[in-house]
Every structure is written in C-alpha cells, then in structure tokens.
Design an enzyme around this catalytic site. Structure first.
Site, PDB file in Angstrom:
ATOM      1  N   GLU A 147     -38.263 -57.866 -23.103  1.00 44.55           N
ATOM      2  CA  GLU A 147     -38.866 -56.735 -22.373  1.00 44.55           C
ATOM      3  C   GLU A 147     -38.183 -56.612 -20.994  1.00 44.55           C
ATOM      4  OE1 GLU A 147     -42.920 -57.791 -21.554  1.00 44.55           O
ATOM      5  OE2 GLU A 147     -43.502 -55.794 -20.859  1.00 44.55           O
ATOM      6  N   LYS A 183     -44.683 -48.841 -24.391  1.00 42.71           N
ATOM      7  CA  LYS A 183     -45.741 -49.862 -24.526  1.00 42.71           C
ATOM      8  C   LYS A 183     -47.136 -49.249 -24.350  1.00 42.71           C
ATOM      9  CE  LYS A 183     -46.752 -54.481 -22.530  1.00 42.71           C
ATOM     10  NZ  LYS A 183     -46.274 -55.445 -21.506  1.00 42.71           N
ATOM     11  N   CYS A 214     -44.433 -56.953 -26.010  1.00 39.77           N
ATOM     12  CA  CYS A 214     -45.166 -58.064 -25.409  1.00 39.77           C
ATOM     13  C   CYS A 214     -46.675 -58.027 -25.664  1.00 39.77           C
ATOM     14  CB  CYS A 214     -44.830 -58.134 -23.918  1.00 39.77           C
ATOM     15  SG  CYS A 214     -45.106 -59.801 -23.259  1.00 39.77           S
TER      16      CYS A 214
HETATM   17  C1  ACM Z   1     -46.612 -58.912 -20.934  1.00 39.95           C
HETATM   18  O1  ACM Z   1     -47.097 -58.000 -21.617  1.00 39.95           O
HETATM   19  N1  ACM Z   1     -45.431 -58.793 -20.359  1.00 39.95           N
HETATM   20  C2  ACM Z   1     -47.325 -60.175 -20.757  1.00 39.95           C
END
Ligand code: ACM
Length: 262
Positions: free
Chosen positions: A38, A109, A142
């Site tokens: 990420e 995300k 993530c």
């Molecule tokens: C995250 O979502 N970077 C912990």
C-alpha cells in the site's frame, strides 16, 4: 501462473527514489503478477490532507505510474501497487492493476484505517474483478481485511486471486487472511511493507510478513518481519474453483443470505 510480492521499505515522501527502487527490483524478477505494498510510492504516515495531496499521483499524468507501465511493457507482466491517488481535490488510498497496455483498474480503499480518515477520502468505486491472461484478479487494500464482506464480494464475483497491498501496523491481518482464503476458497497475496515512517507528528512501524495463502488456507510462504523480500512461486488459480470444504458443503451454495439482513 508465476506470482509473487515485493516487500520493501519506502522512504517517506521520496516518490522518485521509491519508484526507482521498485523498477530496479522488479526488472530482475520473472513473474506474471507481482503485488507491491500500500502507498508504495509515497510512504504512509501523512501529516494531513494537504500533505497527502502533495504526495499523490494523478494516474493519467504521473511519470511514476508511467515508469511502472513501461516496466510491464518490457517484462510483459502485471503489477498491483498501492498508491495515493489524486482525483480533483480529493485523495484516495488506491490500488492499481497495471499491465503492458496501461492501467487496467483502480480500486479505492473502502475502509480507511485510523488517521487515514483525516488525510484521505473513503473509496467510492464498487468492488470489481478483472481478467489478466484469463485469470480473475480482485483487489483490496490493507484494513479491508477486517471487513469480510470485501473478500466475500470479490470471491463471489469470481476472483481467483485477491491482491492485497498493505501497510500493516497491527498483528492480526496475516492470520485473518488465512480465514478469508479458507472461507472463500481463493488465493490471496498480501504485500506488506517493513520499517518505520518517523514523522514529526509520530512514528509508525510496519509489520512485514508479506504472504501468499492458498484456497485451502495453506500458508504457501510468509516473509520475515523486517527485511526486504521478493518472493515468487507457481500457483494454479483453478484451485479456487472448488468451493467444497467437505463433500456436503459448498461454501457458496450453502450460504443463507435470507438470514443475513444486517
Ligand atoms: C492499514 O489499513 N494501513 C492498517
């Protein structure tokens, strides 16, 4: 299919240097699909929304993304990379699927983690599955791991491999992803970073341990925590087509969605 990940330590704010490091590392690798962490170009621990915007990329006019496209052209392969995406005055924590002909798909995300909520906008695009050379790829980023709906949706849309760029700071995800794979009978490639972002407003340390898990929940490989790792292996994506966990239990056909109204 030869797939893998590159676990490394991006330097905060050094977008050009991080891009050069990625290109140099992946140039040496022979794989059809490689997953990166990420926010792999910018680093993670932004101070505020203004700083995030300064370090983000408009994918349509980004030299950094273009150099990854050129790498895919040269190697005739595919990359999944997490990056800060600039879209007008907003910034998303996004993941791009890139191939020899350019960007195939960008996922934003959906579930922002902790202070990300102060720096970025939550994703506004539906979960999608895209084919590369006939193999169906889904992306999540993530903290999406903590929302089983994400991997379930991708799997129900036919994903064979879930690519999962990450910057993990808690210790739960690597074990949780074994369940996500087992309950959905899919492969997952979690590419995490290691090292720390030491910023004036605080320090965050990332947990490494990038991994590949099979549709049966087997841990094919897990990297160590605090070291660079480029791991490539052969997998058979068709193994994800078998949704039976016992001969009487197809994990998709046995669902009872009429009772899941929440
Ligand atoms: C995250 O979502 N970077 C912990």
């Amino acid at each position: 299919m030869r797939v893998g990940f590159y676990q490394f330590r991006p330097q905060f704010g050094k977008v050009a240097a991080n891009t050069r490091k990625i290109v140099a590392a992946l140039d040496k690798v022979d794989a059809e699909l490689i997953v990166l962490p990420e926010l792999a170009l910018s680093g993670y621990y932004f101070k505020n929304a203004e700083e995030t915007l300064l370090l983000s990329e408009d994918p349509k006019r980004s030299n950094h993304i273009d150099s990854l496209i050129n790498l895919c052209k040269k190697k005739n392969n595919y990359i999944v990379i997490g990056f800060a995406e600039k879209a007008k005055d907003k910034c998303f924590n996004s993941s791009a699927l890139i191939g020899p002909k350019g960007i195939i798909h960008i996922y934003r995300k959906l579930h922002l983690f902790n202070e990300e909520k102060l720096c970025m906008s939550p994703g506004d695009t539906p979960l999608e599955v895209n084919e590369i050379n006939g193999i169906k790829i889904g992306m999540m980023v993530c903290f999406d791991w903590a929302f089983p709906e994400v991997s379930r949706t991708l799997a129900m849309k036919g994903a064979e491999i879930i690519c999962h760029p990450s910057n993990l700071v808690l210790n739960f995800c690597q074990q949780a992803m074994i369940s996500r794979c087992l309950e959905n009978r899919v492969y997952a490639i979690t590419a995490n970073r290691f090292g720390s972002d030491n910023r004036p407003h605080g320090t965050l340390r990332f947990t490494g341990k990038s991994q590949i898990v099979s549709p049966k929940g087997d841990l094919i490989f897990r990297a160590v925590s605090q070291r660079e790792a480029c791991y490539i292996t052969d997998i058979n994506p068709a193994e994800s087509h078998d949704k039976f966990i016992t001969k009487h239990n197809d994990l998709f056909l046995d669902r009872r969605p009429e009772y899941y109204k929440c």
